[in-house]
Design a protein around this motif. Structure first.
Motif, PDB file in Angstrom:
ATOM      1  N   GLY A  37       1.029  -1.239  -0.130  1.00 12.82           N
ATOM      2  CA  GLY A  37       0.144   0.004   0.453  1.00 12.82           C
ATOM      3  C   GLY A  37       1.053   1.829   0.020  1.00 12.82           C
ATOM      4  N   GLY A  39       0.699   4.496  -0.258  1.00  9.66           N
ATOM      5  CA  GLY A  39       0.004   6.310   0.492  1.00  9.66           C
ATOM      6  C   GLY A  39       0.730   6.948   1.248  1.00  9.66           C
ATOM      7  N   ARG A  61      -1.709  -1.603  -5.337  1.00 11.19           N
ATOM      8  CA  ARG A  61      -2.265  -2.039  -6.856  1.00 11.19           C
ATOM      9  C   ARG A  61      -2.655  -1.325  -7.627  1.00 11.19           C
ATOM     10  N   THR A 204      -0.101  -3.677  -9.268  1.00  8.34           N
ATOM     11  CA  THR A 204       0.559  -5.069  -8.837  1.00  8.34           C
ATOM     12  C   THR A 204      -0.294  -5.468  -7.364  1.00  8.34           C
ATOM     13  N   ASN A 236      -4.676   1.273   3.968  1.00  2.00           N
ATOM     14  CA  ASN A 236      -5.844   1.856   5.179  1.00  2.00           C
ATOM     15  C   ASN A 236      -6.514   1.348   5.139  1.00  2.00           C
ATOM     16  N   ARG A 282      -9.132  25.624   3.942  1.00  2.00           N
ATOM     17  CA  ARG A 282      -7.810  25.901   3.624  1.00  2.00           C
ATOM     18  C   ARG A 282      -7.574  26.268   1.929  1.00  2.00           C
TER      19      ARG A 282
HETATM   20  C1  LIG Z   1     -12.091  14.307   1.900  1.00  4.27           C
HETATM   21  C2  LIG Z   1     -10.840  13.835   2.053  1.00  4.27           C
HETATM   22  C3  LIG Z   1     -10.240  15.037   3.417  1.00  4.27           C
HETATM   23  C4  LIG Z   1      -9.142  14.876   4.052  1.00  4.27           C
HETATM   24  N1  LIG Z   1      -8.195  15.328   4.613  1.00  4.27           N
HETATM   25  C5  LIG Z   1      -7.748  15.416   5.146  1.00  4.27           C
HETATM   26  C6  LIG Z   1      -6.741  16.734   5.891  1.00  4.27           C
HETATM   27  O1  LIG Z   1      -6.697  17.549   6.067  1.00  4.27           O
HETATM   28  N2  LIG Z   1      -5.910  15.975   7.041  1.00  4.27           N
HETATM   29  C7  LIG Z   1      -5.531  14.394   7.142  1.00  4.27           C
HETATM   30  O2  LIG Z   1      -5.174  14.149   8.271  1.00  4.27           O
HETATM   31  N3  LIG Z   1      -6.337  13.721   6.512  1.00  4.27           N
HETATM   32  C8  LIG Z   1      -7.492  14.385   5.918  1.00  4.27           C
HETATM   33  N4  LIG Z   1      -7.777  13.053   4.916  1.00  4.27           N
HETATM   34  C9  LIG Z   1      -7.805  11.968   4.988  1.00  4.27           C
HETATM   35  C10 LIG Z   1      -5.907  11.033   4.618  1.00  4.27           C
HETATM   36  O3  LIG Z   1      -6.203  11.821   3.345  1.00  4.27           O
HETATM   37  C11 LIG Z   1      -6.444   9.747   4.463  1.00  4.27           C
HETATM   38  O4  LIG Z   1      -6.590   9.527   5.849  1.00  4.27           O
HETATM   39  C12 LIG Z   1      -4.822   9.559   3.957  1.00  4.27           C
HETATM   40  O5  LIG Z   1      -5.025   9.700   3.234  1.00  4.27           O
HETATM   41  C13 LIG Z   1      -4.577   7.587   4.172  1.00  4.27           C
HETATM   42  O6  LIG Z   1      -3.685   7.581   4.127  1.00  4.27           O
HETATM   43  P1  LIG Z   1      -3.239   5.998   3.884  1.00  4.27           P
HETATM   44  O7  LIG Z   1      -1.765   5.579   3.226  1.00  4.27           O
HETATM   45  O8  LIG Z   1      -3.935   5.313   5.045  1.00  4.27           O
HETATM   46  O9  LIG Z   1      -4.194   4.921   1.916  1.00  4.27           O
HETATM   47  P2  LIG Z   1      -4.466   5.526   1.069  1.00  4.27           P
HETATM   48  O10 LIG Z   1      -3.502   6.473   0.146  1.00  4.27           O
HETATM   49  O11 LIG Z   1      -5.333   5.274  -0.102  1.00  4.27           O
HETATM   50  O12 LIG Z   1      -3.167   3.816   0.259  1.00  4.27           O
HETATM   51  C14 LIG Z   1      -3.349   2.798   0.599  1.00  4.27           C
HETATM   52  C15 LIG Z   1      -2.866   1.636  -0.684  1.00  4.27           C
HETATM   53  O13 LIG Z   1      -2.910   0.075  -0.410  1.00  4.27           O
HETATM   54  C16 LIG Z   1      -3.302   0.426  -1.652  1.00  4.27           C
HETATM   55  N5  LIG Z   1      -3.709  -1.314  -1.998  1.00  4.27           N
HETATM   56  C17 LIG Z   1      -4.962  -1.821  -1.017  1.00  4.27           C
HETATM   57  N6  LIG Z   1      -5.470  -2.389  -1.088  1.00  4.27           N
HETATM   58  C18 LIG Z   1      -4.000  -3.278  -1.969  1.00  4.27           C
HETATM   59  C19 LIG Z   1      -3.992  -4.978  -2.096  1.00  4.27           C
HETATM   60  N7  LIG Z   1      -4.635  -5.823  -2.021  1.00  4.27           N
HETATM   61  N8  LIG Z   1      -2.601  -4.883  -2.656  1.00  4.27           N
HETATM   62  C20 LIG Z   1      -1.740  -4.072  -3.019  1.00  4.27           C
HETATM   63  N9  LIG Z   1      -1.948  -2.782  -2.783  1.00  4.27           N
HETATM   64  C21 LIG Z   1      -3.092  -2.344  -2.081  1.00  4.27           C
HETATM   65  C22 LIG Z   1      -4.307   1.588  -1.870  1.00  4.27           C
HETATM   66  O14 LIG Z   1      -4.451   0.897  -3.669  1.00  4.27           O
HETATM   67  C23 LIG Z   1      -3.513   2.710  -1.955  1.00  4.27           C
HETATM   68  O15 LIG Z   1      -2.619   3.104  -3.108  1.00  4.27           O
HETATM   69  C24 LIG Z   1      -8.912  13.339   3.776  1.00  4.27           C
HETATM   70  C25 LIG Z   1      -9.397  12.348   3.545  1.00  4.27           C
HETATM   71  C26 LIG Z   1     -10.566  12.662   2.261  1.00  4.27           C
HETATM   72  C27 LIG Z   1     -11.667  11.519   1.590  1.00  4.27           C
END
Ligand SMILES: Cc1cc2nc3c(=O)[nH]c(=O)nc-3n(C[C@H](O)[C@H](O)[C@H](O)COP(=O)(O)OP(=O)(O)OC[C@H]3O[C@@H](n4cnc5c(N)ncnc54)[C@H](O)[C@@H]3O)c2cc1C
Ligand code: FES
Length: 512
Positions: A37, A39, A61, A204, A236, A282
């Protein structure tokens, strides 16, 4: 009423691709730590390990940083966005103080990294203003002032905000918050990790993550297996957990939009009100004369509403009332956050494993959670001390959170009862081009979508995680799972974890 004709969901950051060169995995590989993942959580974890000399591989992926991270609004906020007073009520002052410290350390870490790696990502320190919503009393402001003082967070009380109708509103100012361009930052981080030998593979999908008796972890993808000393699951919503963590958090869909605004029309700062869900404001720098003002809110439990247009209209009306200088709408998008029952994420060893680590439960603060979590999981993997592990321990119990636990776990119960209800349409022949709907098919349900050219996609309406009944999302053109947050494209391809597999195709006979 908005005249915005573009119905696509498109965030302000998506023009930047963090790693356009990342190719799918095509052979078996070995490394010290595999991160699943990419992100902000996964990339930040990879960075913390790579700078310490670990050989890391990062697998996604989809695109690198292309999922929820590309949909953020990028407020870097150290204090709990569910209110510090509420967190103290559930977890006490000591944990709430250390939660605050860890989130503040995440903002410091982003500032330090973008300096050290020379990443030009519009990072800036700003004041944050929590303001009394119009036509409400100021009790939350009093409670939050008291709570901030209890945990030692810097805070100042004021009256008035530079928005229309807000001259008499009660306000708290929190100094040293931050914001940045998340994809410019992560693009820089990708380069820094690759320079230290890290490897990124996009496109992937990870199908399984298994811990062997010798403590090694084997990650299986269609393109090859990766054997590693440890794995960190930063998808996530975790793909390695069927129930334990998922019962302690719930997915909420949230909406954001951007307007153009003349530079200097409102001071560059971070603003949010006291409603639940709250509105926030913001800025993102634009060209010499114009900036973007970003506004968000209107959250609801995932899958429980399909009325994005109504929500954008309400957000726009709220914005034009408070910020008359906002010009035309330039972007609209939505995404999902995972709210935990006690307001902090789950970060650390996956319950029941020794070499598999997990990061989930962003609680609307996924930017700072992503970076704080990276520091915590990297310290655990490297065998170092970390003073915040108990704040985020995945197996923790929070007896005071039982009310939130019961409330959130009603969703799956109600959801399974939907299998007994009739379909939204009687037959697929009733489905119009560009629409999706649930249709009964004998004892089961079909998630049906007809594209603009008339092609029908008929898939099982049962989520491939643990079988909850899906709901159509017409704004995002996808199927949302209300239980634990999976999303599927109209053709059944999984878009958001925890689902791993695609929706089953359904063969229809002519009578369907
Ligand atoms: C509209 C909105 C506003 C927000 N505003 C804020 C803010 O102001 N401040 C703040 O702190 N947070 C904010 N957030 C929250 C923040 O954006 C998210 O919590 C954060 O980006 C999550 O990051 P992550 O790395 O956990 O997840 P993601 O960015 O979703 O990354 C997870 C990755 O895992 C991959 N994945 C999933 N399953 C698999 C698999 N089986 N195999 C391989 N890869 C896989 C996905 O493709 C994805 O790229 C906001 C969210 C939204 C939607
Ligand atoms: S996400 Fe768990 S059943 Fe759908």
């Amino acid at each position: 009423m908005s005249h915005f004709a573009d119905r696509r969901s498109r965030s302000l950051w998506m023009e930047v691709d963090a790693a356009p060169h990342a190719a799918p995995l095509r052979s078996n590989a070995e490394c010290d730590v595999v991160i699943i993942g990419a992100g902000i959580a996964g990339i930040s974890t990879a960075y913390e390990l790579a700078v310490e000399g670990s050989r890391v591989m990062i697998i996604d992926r989809g695109k690198i940083a292309g999922n929820m991270t590309a949909r953020t609004t990028a407020h870097l906020a150290p204090q709990c966005d569910d209110l510090t007073s509420a967190m103290i009520g559930l977890r006490g002052e000591d944990i709430s103080r250390r939660f605050y410290e860890s989130q503040a350390a995440a903002v410091d870490r982003i500032e330090e990294i973008q300096n050290r790696e020379s990443i030009n990502c519009d990072f800036r320190r700003l004041d944050g203003y929590l303001f009394q919503a119009l036509n409400t009393d100021s009790k939350i402001i009093e409670d939050e002032l008291d709570a901030a003082r209890k945990i030692g967070a810097p805070v100042h009380r004021l009256v008035g905000l530079p928005f229309a109708h807000c001259e008499q509103q009660h306000v708290l100012r929190y100094p040293r918050q931050g914001t940045f361009h998340p994809l410019k930052y992560l693009k820089g981080l990708v380069a820094a990790i690759e320079a230290r030998g890290g490897r990124f593979h996009a496109g992937t999908a990870v199908e399984s993550v298994e811990e062997r008796d010798d403590g090694k972890v084997v990650v299986t993808t269609a393109g090859g297996k990766i054997t590693a000393g440890a794995a960190v699951v930063t998808t996530n919503s975790p793909i390695v957990d069927r129930f334990a963590l998922h019962t302690k958090m719930a997915p909420y869909r949230t909406y954001a939009m951007a307007f153009s605004i003349q530079k200097g029309a409102i001071p560059d700062a971070l603003y949010w009100d006291t409603l639940d869900p709250y509105h926030y404001v913001r800025l993102r720098p634009g060209d010499d004369r114009t900036d973007y003002v970003i506004v968000g809110g209107s959250d609801h439990k995932s899958g429980e509403a399909d009325d994005a247009e109504v929500r954008f209209e309400a957000l726009e009306a709220w914005t034009r009332n408070l910020i008359p200088a906002a010009q035309e709408v330039t972007h609209r998008w939505s995404g999902q956050v995972l709210e935990t029952i006690d307001y902090a994420g789950f970060i650390g060893k996956n319950p029941g494993n020794n070499s598999i680590y997990v990061h989930t439960g962003d609680s609307g603060q996924g930017m700072t959670h992503g970076v704080a979590g990276a520091m915590i999981n990297a310290a655990l993997i490297l065998g170092r001390e970390c003073k915040w592990t108990d704040v985020y321990e995945p197996s923790r119990k929070t007896p005071a959170g039982i009310g939130n636990f019961l409330k959130e776990n009603l969703t799956p119960v109600k959801n399974f009862a939907e299998y007994l209800a009739p379909g939204e349409l009687c037959a697929v022949s009733d489905l119009k081009a560009g629409h999706g709907a649930i249709i009964r098919h004998g004892p089961s349900k079909i998630a049906a979508y007809r594209d603009e050219a008339g092609k029908l996609y008929a898939r099982s309406a049962a989520c491939t995680h643990v079988g909850c009944h899906l709901h159509w999302n017409s704004f995002e053109t996808c199927w949302d799972c209300p239980c634990h947050g999976s999303h599927f494209a109209f053709d059944g391809t999984p878009l958001n974890a925890p689902a791993v597999g695609p929706l089953a195709e359904i063969e229809l006979n002519n009578q369907s």
